[in-house]
Design a protein around this motif. Structure first.
Motif, PDB file in Angstrom:
ATOM      1  N   SER A  85       0.851  -1.182   0.000  1.00 21.24           N
ATOM      2  CA  SER A  85       0.000   0.000   0.000  1.00 21.24           C
ATOM      3  C   SER A  85       0.887   1.231   0.000  1.00 21.24           C
ATOM      4  O   SER A  85       1.197   1.796   1.055  1.00 21.24           O
ATOM      5  CB  SER A  85      -0.921  -0.017   1.219  1.00 21.24           C
ATOM      6  OG  SER A  85      -1.702   1.149   1.249  1.00 21.24           O
ATOM      7  N   TRP A 142      -0.887   4.812   1.354  1.00 23.21           N
ATOM      8  CA  TRP A 142      -0.999   5.010   2.800  1.00 23.21           C
ATOM      9  C   TRP A 142       0.369   5.032   3.458  1.00 23.21           C
ATOM     10  O   TRP A 142       0.595   5.772   4.425  1.00 23.21           O
ATOM     11  CB  TRP A 142      -1.889   3.930   3.418  1.00 23.21           C
ATOM     12  CG  TRP A 142      -3.303   4.068   2.995  1.00 23.21           C
ATOM     13  CD1 TRP A 142      -3.988   3.259   2.137  1.00 23.21           C
ATOM     14  CD2 TRP A 142      -4.209   5.104   3.370  1.00 23.21           C
ATOM     15  NE1 TRP A 142      -5.260   3.720   1.973  1.00 23.21           N
ATOM     16  CE2 TRP A 142      -5.435   4.860   2.718  1.00 23.21           C
ATOM     17  CE3 TRP A 142      -4.115   6.224   4.196  1.00 23.21           C
ATOM     18  CZ2 TRP A 142      -6.537   5.677   2.870  1.00 23.21           C
ATOM     19  CZ3 TRP A 142      -5.221   7.040   4.348  1.00 23.21           C
ATOM     20  CH2 TRP A 142      -6.411   6.760   3.682  1.00 23.21           C
ATOM     21  N   LEU A 161       2.688  -0.354   6.477  1.00 21.74           N
ATOM     22  CA  LEU A 161       1.677  -0.185   5.426  1.00 21.74           C
ATOM     23  C   LEU A 161       2.244  -0.488   4.054  1.00 21.74           C
ATOM     24  O   LEU A 161       1.595  -1.130   3.230  1.00 21.74           O
ATOM     25  CB  LEU A 161       1.121   1.238   5.459  1.00 21.74           C
ATOM     26  CG  LEU A 161       0.163   1.542   6.593  1.00 21.74           C
ATOM     27  CD1 LEU A 161      -0.088   3.039   6.688  1.00 21.74           C
ATOM     28  CD2 LEU A 161      -1.145   0.799   6.409  1.00 21.74           C
ATOM     29  N   THR A 162       3.460  -0.041   3.810  1.00 26.77           N
ATOM     30  CA  THR A 162       4.053  -0.235   2.491  1.00 26.77           C
ATOM     31  C   THR A 162       4.372  -1.701   2.234  1.00 26.77           C
ATOM     32  O   THR A 162       4.017  -2.243   1.193  1.00 26.77           O
ATOM     33  CB  THR A 162       5.332   0.612   2.354  1.00 26.77           C
ATOM     34  OG1 THR A 162       4.982   1.986   2.526  1.00 26.77           O
ATOM     35  CG2 THR A 162       5.964   0.427   0.992  1.00 26.77           C
ATOM     36  N   GLY A 218       0.945  -4.077   3.538  1.00 25.39           N
ATOM     37  CA  GLY A 218      -0.324  -3.774   2.892  1.00 25.39           C
ATOM     38  C   GLY A 218      -1.429  -3.516   3.897  1.00 25.39           C
ATOM     39  O   GLY A 218      -1.261  -3.687   5.106  1.00 25.39           O
ATOM     40  N   CYS A 219      -2.565  -3.141   3.376  1.00 27.57           N
ATOM     41  CA  CYS A 219      -3.697  -2.772   4.233  1.00 27.57           C
ATOM     42  C   CYS A 219      -4.335  -3.971   4.914  1.00 27.57           C
ATOM     43  O   CYS A 219      -4.815  -3.862   6.040  1.00 27.57           O
ATOM     44  CB  CYS A 219      -4.745  -2.018   3.421  1.00 27.57           C
ATOM     45  SG  CYS A 219      -4.235  -0.358   2.993  1.00 27.57           S
ATOM     46  N   ALA A 220      -4.375  -5.133   4.258  1.00 26.65           N
ATOM     47  CA  ALA A 220      -5.060  -6.301   4.826  1.00 26.65           C
ATOM     48  C   ALA A 220      -4.390  -6.752   6.125  1.00 26.65           C
ATOM     49  O   ALA A 220      -5.057  -6.961   7.141  1.00 26.65           O
ATOM     50  CB  ALA A 220      -5.076  -7.439   3.811  1.00 26.65           C
ATOM     51  N   SER A 239      -2.148  -4.965   7.878  1.00 27.91           N
ATOM     52  CA  SER A 239      -2.116  -3.820   8.796  1.00 27.91           C
ATOM     53  C   SER A 239      -3.446  -3.650   9.509  1.00 27.91           C
ATOM     54  O   SER A 239      -3.479  -3.244  10.676  1.00 27.91           O
ATOM     55  CB  SER A 239      -1.762  -2.542   8.036  1.00 27.91           C
ATOM     56  OG  SER A 239      -0.469  -2.643   7.508  1.00 27.91           O
ATOM     57  N   ARG A 240      -4.542  -3.972   8.853  1.00 27.26           N
ATOM     58  CA  ARG A 240      -5.862  -3.880   9.475  1.00 27.26           C
ATOM     59  C   ARG A 240      -5.968  -4.863  10.649  1.00 27.26           C
ATOM     60  O   ARG A 240      -6.585  -4.556  11.663  1.00 27.26           O
ATOM     61  CB  ARG A 240      -6.934  -4.184   8.438  1.00 27.26           C
ATOM     62  CG  ARG A 240      -8.165  -3.366   8.619  1.00 27.26           C
ATOM     63  CD  ARG A 240      -9.170  -3.559   7.485  1.00 27.26           C
ATOM     64  NE  ARG A 240      -8.772  -2.789   6.313  1.00 27.26           N
ATOM     65  CZ  ARG A 240      -8.594  -3.301   5.099  1.00 27.26           C
ATOM     66  NH1 ARG A 240      -8.789  -4.576   4.877  1.00 27.26           N
ATOM     67  NH2 ARG A 240      -8.227  -2.534   4.106  1.00 27.26           N
ATOM     68  N   VAL A 257      -3.745  -3.523  13.665  1.00 25.68           N
ATOM     69  CA  VAL A 257      -3.875  -2.088  13.905  1.00 25.68           C
ATOM     70  C   VAL A 257      -3.779  -1.748  15.401  1.00 25.68           C
ATOM     71  O   VAL A 257      -3.149  -0.755  15.775  1.00 25.68           O
ATOM     72  CB  VAL A 257      -5.168  -1.509  13.281  1.00 25.68           C
ATOM     73  CG1 VAL A 257      -6.405  -1.974  13.990  1.00 25.68           C
ATOM     74  CG2 VAL A 257      -5.104  -0.006  13.227  1.00 25.68           C
TER      75      VAL A 257
END
Length: 146
Positions: free
Chosen positions: A60, A63, A110-111, A114-116, A118-119, A122
Motif C-alpha cells: 500500500s 498510505w 503499510l508499504t 499492505g492494508c489487509a 495492517s488492518r 492495527v
C-alpha cells in the motif's frame, strides 16, 4: 516480510541515538518507566494475531507514503525549530523524535505488509503510541495532580 525487517533495522539504526536516549530516560524516570515494556507488549499482541493474518501481503504505497510524509514533516519541523534557536527540553525532543520514528515505522508496515495485514494488527501498532513521552507542557500539567 524480509523487506520490512530490513526496513525496521535500517530505520532503527537511523534513530539509534534518540531511541537510546528514550531508553535511558525511561530507566531513570518514575513517570515513564513503562515505555520499555510497550514494544514487548505490542510484539506479543501481534504474535497472538498470527492465526488471523492473511497469507498474502500486498503493498500500500499511498498510505505508506502518507505516514512517511507525516514522520518526515515532524523531523523537518524539529530541525527547523532547533535551527531557529529553540532549545527543546528532553521530553519535547524525545516526544517529537519518537513520534517521527513511529510514523515512519507505520509507513513501513503499510508499504511492505499492505492494508489487509495492517488492518489485523492495527491495535498493536496503535498501542506503540504509548511509547511517546508527554511533551514538557503536558507533563507539567499532569504532574500538578500527582
Amino acid at each position: 516480510m524480509t523487506f520490512l525487517i530490513l526496513y525496521i533495522l535500517v530505520l532503527s539504526a537511523c534513530f539509534a541515538r534518540p531511541l537510546w536516549a528514550l531508553g535511558q530516560y525511561s530507566l531513570h524516570s518514575e513517570f515513564f518507566s513503562y515505555i520499555l515494556l510497550i514494544p514487548v507488549i505490542s510484539l506479543y499482541l501481534i504474535w497472538l494475531k498470527r492465526p488471523q493474518l492473511p497469507q498474502r501481503a500486498g503493498m500500500s504505497w499511498k498510505w505508506g507514503a502518507a505516514a512517511a510524509l507525516g514522520g518526515l514533516a515532524m523531523l523537518l519541523g524539529l530541525e527547523w525549530a532547533m535551527h531557529s534557536g529553540w532549545k527543546p527540553e528532553t521530553e519535547d525532543y524525545l516526544s517529537l523524535m519518537t513520534a517521527s520514528y513511529l510514523l515512519l515505522l507505520v509507513a513501513g508496515c503499510l508499504t511492505f505488509l499492505g492494508c489487509a495485514i495492517s488492518r489485523v494488527i492495527v491495535f498493536p501498532i496503535a498501542f506503540l503510541a504509548f511509547m511517546i513521552p508527554m511533551p514538557s507542557a503536558m507533563l507539567d500539567w499532569t504532574m500538578m495532580f500527582f
